[in-house]
Write a protein that holds these residues in place. Structure first.
Motif, PDB file in Angstrom:
ATOM      1  N   LYS A  32       0.839  -1.189   0.000  1.00 16.63           N
ATOM      2  CA  LYS A  32       0.000   0.000   0.000  1.00 16.63           C
ATOM      3  C   LYS A  32       0.878   1.244   0.000  1.00 16.63           C
ATOM      4  CE  LYS A  32      -0.283   0.277   5.055  1.00 16.63           C
ATOM      5  NZ  LYS A  32      -1.176   0.384   6.225  1.00 16.63           N
ATOM      6  N   HIS A  33       0.223   2.408  -0.136  1.00 20.77           N
ATOM      7  CA  HIS A  33       0.936   3.670  -0.044  1.00 20.77           C
ATOM      8  C   HIS A  33       1.609   3.782   1.326  1.00 20.77           C
ATOM      9  CE1 HIS A  33      -0.721   5.399  -3.740  1.00 20.77           C
ATOM     10  NE2 HIS A  33      -1.890   4.877  -3.395  1.00 20.77           N
ATOM     11  N   GLY A  34       2.852   4.267   1.343  1.00 19.79           N
ATOM     12  CA  GLY A  34       3.571   4.478   2.596  1.00 19.79           C
ATOM     13  C   GLY A  34       4.474   3.342   3.015  1.00 19.79           C
ATOM     14  N   GLU A  35       4.504   2.252   2.273  1.00 19.55           N
ATOM     15  CA  GLU A  35       5.406   1.147   2.621  1.00 19.55           C
ATOM     16  C   GLU A  35       6.856   1.542   2.363  1.00 19.55           C
ATOM     17  OE1 GLU A  35       4.956  -3.324   1.463  1.00 19.55           O
ATOM     18  OE2 GLU A  35       6.402  -2.417   0.079  1.00 19.55           O
ATOM     19  N   GLU A  36       7.749   1.136   3.253  1.00 23.34           N
ATOM     20  CA  GLU A  36       9.177   1.419   3.087  1.00 23.34           C
ATOM     21  C   GLU A  36      10.000   0.221   3.544  1.00 23.34           C
ATOM     22  OE1 GLU A  36      12.556   4.471   4.896  1.00 23.34           O
ATOM     23  OE2 GLU A  36      10.512   5.217   4.526  1.00 23.34           O
ATOM     24  N   LEU A  37      10.824  -0.314   2.633  1.00 20.95           N
ATOM     25  CA  LEU A  37      11.698  -1.441   2.923  1.00 20.95           C
ATOM     26  C   LEU A  37      13.148  -0.989   2.809  1.00 20.95           C
ATOM     27  CD1 LEU A  37       9.896  -4.108   0.678  1.00 20.95           C
ATOM     28  CD2 LEU A  37       9.431  -3.574   3.086  1.00 20.95           C
ATOM     29  N   THR A  38      13.975  -1.368   3.798  1.00 21.05           N
ATOM     30  CA  THR A  38      15.384  -0.979   3.810  1.00 21.05           C
ATOM     31  C   THR A  38      16.262  -2.226   3.799  1.00 21.05           C
ATOM     32  OG1 THR A  38      14.837   1.004   5.098  1.00 21.05           O
ATOM     33  CG2 THR A  38      17.148   0.359   5.023  1.00 21.05           C
ATOM     34  N   PHE A  39      17.361  -2.161   3.028  1.00 23.00           N
ATOM     35  CA  PHE A  39      18.255  -3.304   2.869  1.00 23.00           C
ATOM     36  C   PHE A  39      19.709  -2.887   3.059  1.00 23.00           C
ATOM     37  CE2 PHE A  39      14.522  -3.797   0.282  1.00 23.00           C
ATOM     38  CZ  PHE A  39      14.118  -5.109   0.487  1.00 23.00           C
ATOM     39  N   LYS A  40      20.494  -3.808   3.588  1.00 19.34           N
ATOM     40  CA  LYS A  40      21.949  -3.638   3.664  1.00 19.34           C
ATOM     41  C   LYS A  40      22.562  -4.481   2.563  1.00 19.34           C
ATOM     42  CE  LYS A  40      24.222  -6.026   6.618  1.00 19.34           C
ATOM     43  NZ  LYS A  40      24.746  -6.593   7.885  1.00 19.34           N
ATOM     44  N   ALA A  51      20.107   0.160   0.435  1.00 22.62           N
ATOM     45  CA  ALA A  51      19.070   0.282  -0.586  1.00 22.62           C
ATOM     46  C   ALA A  51      17.718   0.426   0.084  1.00 22.62           C
ATOM     47  CB  ALA A  51      19.078  -0.944  -1.499  1.00 22.62           C
ATOM     48  N   LYS A  52      16.836   1.182  -0.546  1.00 26.53           N
ATOM     49  CA  LYS A  52      15.479   1.365  -0.032  1.00 26.53           C
ATOM     50  C   LYS A  52      14.468   1.209  -1.150  1.00 26.53           C
ATOM     51  CE  LYS A  52      16.433   4.521   3.850  1.00 26.53           C
ATOM     52  NZ  LYS A  52      15.772   3.727   4.927  1.00 26.53           N
ATOM     53  N   VAL A  67      -2.036   6.197  -9.449  1.00 26.85           N
ATOM     54  CA  VAL A  67      -0.819   5.389  -9.520  1.00 26.85           C
ATOM     55  C   VAL A  67      -0.098   5.384  -8.181  1.00 26.85           C
ATOM     56  CG1 VAL A  67      -0.453   5.786 -11.988  1.00 26.85           C
ATOM     57  CG2 VAL A  67       0.560   7.362 -10.324  1.00 26.85           C
ATOM     58  N   TYR A  68       0.686   4.325  -7.945  1.00 22.95           N
ATOM     59  CA  TYR A  68       1.663   4.301  -6.869  1.00 22.95           C
ATOM     60  C   TYR A  68       2.940   4.940  -7.398  1.00 22.95           C
ATOM     61  CZ  TYR A  68      -1.239   0.495  -4.919  1.00 22.95           C
ATOM     62  OH  TYR A  68      -2.268  -0.271  -4.436  1.00 22.95           O
ATOM     63  N   LYS A  69       3.492   5.916  -6.660  1.00 21.82           N
ATOM     64  CA  LYS A  69       4.804   6.447  -7.009  1.00 21.82           C
ATOM     65  C   LYS A  69       5.824   5.702  -6.156  1.00 21.82           C
ATOM     66  CE  LYS A  69       7.618  10.660  -7.303  1.00 21.82           C
ATOM     67  NZ  LYS A  69       8.779  10.108  -6.572  1.00 21.82           N
ATOM     68  N   ILE A  70       6.689   4.936  -6.811  1.00 21.72           N
ATOM     69  CA  ILE A  70       7.614   4.059  -6.108  1.00 21.72           C
ATOM     70  C   ILE A  70       9.048   4.437  -6.443  1.00 21.72           C
ATOM     71  CG2 ILE A  70       8.314   1.666  -5.742  1.00 21.72           C
ATOM     72  CD1 ILE A  70       5.519   0.846  -6.738  1.00 21.72           C
ATOM     73  N   ASP A  71       9.893   4.546  -5.428  1.00 25.11           N
ATOM     74  CA  ASP A  71      11.313   4.852  -5.619  1.00 25.11           C
ATOM     75  C   ASP A  71      12.167   3.743  -5.028  1.00 25.11           C
ATOM     76  OD1 ASP A  71      11.516   7.550  -6.865  1.00 25.11           O
ATOM     77  OD2 ASP A  71      10.352   8.121  -5.108  1.00 25.11           O
ATOM     78  N   VAL A  72      13.155   3.305  -5.781  1.00 27.64           N
ATOM     79  CA  VAL A  72      14.182   2.384  -5.304  1.00 27.64           C
ATOM     80  C   VAL A  72      15.506   3.144  -5.331  1.00 27.64           C
ATOM     81  CG1 VAL A  72      15.396   0.212  -5.700  1.00 27.64           C
ATOM     82  CG2 VAL A  72      12.947   0.375  -6.198  1.00 27.64           C
ATOM     83  N   LEU A 250      28.076 -11.012  -3.082  1.00 30.02           N
ATOM     84  CA  LEU A 250      27.309  -9.829  -2.707  1.00 30.02           C
ATOM     85  C   LEU A 250      26.003 -10.297  -2.080  1.00 30.02           C
ATOM     86  CD1 LEU A 250      27.730  -6.671  -3.237  1.00 30.02           C
ATOM     87  CD2 LEU A 250      25.942  -6.953  -4.949  1.00 30.02           C
ATOM     88  N   ASN A 251      25.665  -9.723  -0.917  1.00 27.26           N
ATOM     89  CA  ASN A 251      24.423 -10.064  -0.241  1.00 27.26           C
ATOM     90  C   ASN A 251      23.596  -8.807  -0.008  1.00 27.26           C
ATOM     91  OD1 ASN A 251      24.504 -13.063   0.686  1.00 27.26           O
ATOM     92  ND2 ASN A 251      26.559 -12.266   1.115  1.00 27.26           N
ATOM     93  N   MET A 252      22.290  -8.917  -0.217  1.00 31.16           N
ATOM     94  CA  MET A 252      21.364  -7.829   0.050  1.00 31.16           C
ATOM     95  C   MET A 252      20.335  -8.364   1.041  1.00 31.16           C
ATOM     96  SD  MET A 252      19.202  -5.652  -2.746  1.00 31.16           S
ATOM     97  CE  MET A 252      17.530  -5.104  -2.375  1.00 31.16           C
ATOM     98  N   ASP A 253      20.360  -7.847   2.290  1.00 31.85           N
ATOM     99  CA  ASP A 253      19.518  -8.366   3.366  1.00 31.85           C
ATOM    100  C   ASP A 253      18.610  -7.270   3.903  1.00 31.85           C
ATOM    101  OD1 ASP A 253      20.685 -11.193   4.011  1.00 31.85           O
ATOM    102  OD2 ASP A 253      22.435  -9.893   3.785  1.00 31.85           O
ATOM    103  N   ILE A 254      17.349  -7.618   4.145  1.00 27.29           N
ATOM    104  CA  ILE A 254      16.412  -6.644   4.687  1.00 27.29           C
ATOM    105  C   ILE A 254      16.788  -6.292   6.120  1.00 27.29           C
ATOM    106  CG2 ILE A 254      14.746  -8.350   5.569  1.00 27.29           C
ATOM    107  CD1 ILE A 254      12.556  -6.381   4.448  1.00 27.29           C
ATOM    108  N   THR A 255      16.688  -5.016   6.470  1.00 25.73           N
ATOM    109  CA  THR A 255      16.999  -4.564   7.824  1.00 25.73           C
ATOM    110  C   THR A 255      15.817  -3.862   8.492  1.00 25.73           C
ATOM    111  OG1 THR A 255      17.890  -2.462   6.973  1.00 25.73           O
ATOM    112  CG2 THR A 255      19.461  -4.273   7.328  1.00 25.73           C
TER     113      THR A 255
END
Length: 262
Positions: A32-40, A51-52, A67-72, A250-255
């Motif tokens: 949904k709108h407002g979701e935020e995921l952060t990764f190391k 990364a976010k 529309v959903y406005k999504i940024d990575v 290389l590892n990308m893990d959710i934090t």
């Protein structure tokens, strides 16, 4: 500096792999709108980048379509800041059809700059690519490309994946999708590797495991060098990506995970 540039390219590529993993449209009950995921993002024992993935809290519209406005985003950390990387990939994703209306990328890697916007016309099967100057103010090049209907960009594809019923797949099944990025059409295939339990800094999860079928290249080693884990729940969030490189891994893990729908 060349090695640091290679690392930034790999980080971007791994982020793209997380995005291009879907092929069928479904109703969205995962984000949904407002979701935020952060990764190391780590290279060996070193923290290389953060990364976010952010879904803007406000509702946006493109040609009267909600529309959903999504940024990575991806930024280098620690000693890797010696070669500054500050990249943004974004998508305006239709809230009903889960297809992109626009895609944009703003790349800052050392002195290199790239600002680009893609406008999709799915009815006409057209993608108009606009390249901007280093200040992202003036258009310096415009080109049109023929693309398949409902083609995905590198951001929208991941969010489409999260709307799918992944439980219907059996171990060894192949998922195929079509994406458009960097003025090219990519046909991506992933092998479903089954379910697996995974412990992360945000909790323990049952997961779906995918392995992209990679073209021959000089960045990765082994037959299936990249693995992606997605949570087996209503949110279907990416939890981990692992890539075996020619030198190291290389590892990308959710934090952190905020604003989840479920």
């Amino acid at each position: 500096m060349k090695n640091q540039l290679k690392l930034s390219v790999i980080v971007a590529f791994v982020l793209c792999l997380a995005s291009l993993t879907a092929h069928a449209q479904s109703k969205n009950s995962a984000f949904k709108h407002g979701e935020e995921l952060t990764f190391k993002v780590s290279y060996g024992f070193l923290d290389a980048a953060e990364a976010k993935m952010k879904v803007n809290p406000q509702v946006s519209t493109i040609n009267s379509n909600p529309v959903y406005k999504i940024d990575v985003t991806g930024q280098t950390l620690g000693i890797f800041k010696l070669f500054k990387v500050n990249n943004v990939w974004g998508s305006y994703l239709d809230t009903t059809n889960i297809i992109p209306h626009q895609f944009y990328q703003h790349i800052e890697e050392g002195k290199f700059r790239k600002n680009e916007r893609i406008i999709f016309d799915h009815k006409k099967g057209n993608a108009m690519v606009r390249l901007y100057d280093k200040e992202n103010k003036n258009v310096v090049e415009t080109k049109d490309f023929k693309v398949p209907s409902n083609v995905q960009d590198i951001v929208s594809g991941f969010y489409l994946l999260r709307t799918m019923d992944l439980s219907k797949y059996k171990k060894g099944d192949t998922i195929a999708i079509t994406g458009f990025f960097d003025k090219e059409i990519y046909n991506i295939k992933l092998i479903y590797g089954g379910k697996e339990k995974l412990s992360t800094s945000v909790g323990d999860f049952d997961t779906f495991r995918f392995t992209p079928i990679m073209p021959s290249n000089k960045l990765f080693r082994g037959q299936h060098p990249v693995t992606v884990w997605v949570s087996d729940d209503e949110n279907k969030i990416p939890l981990k990506i692992k890539a075996r490189l020619m030198v190291g891994a290389l590892n990308m893990d959710i934090t952190e995970a905020k604003g989840l729908r479920n």
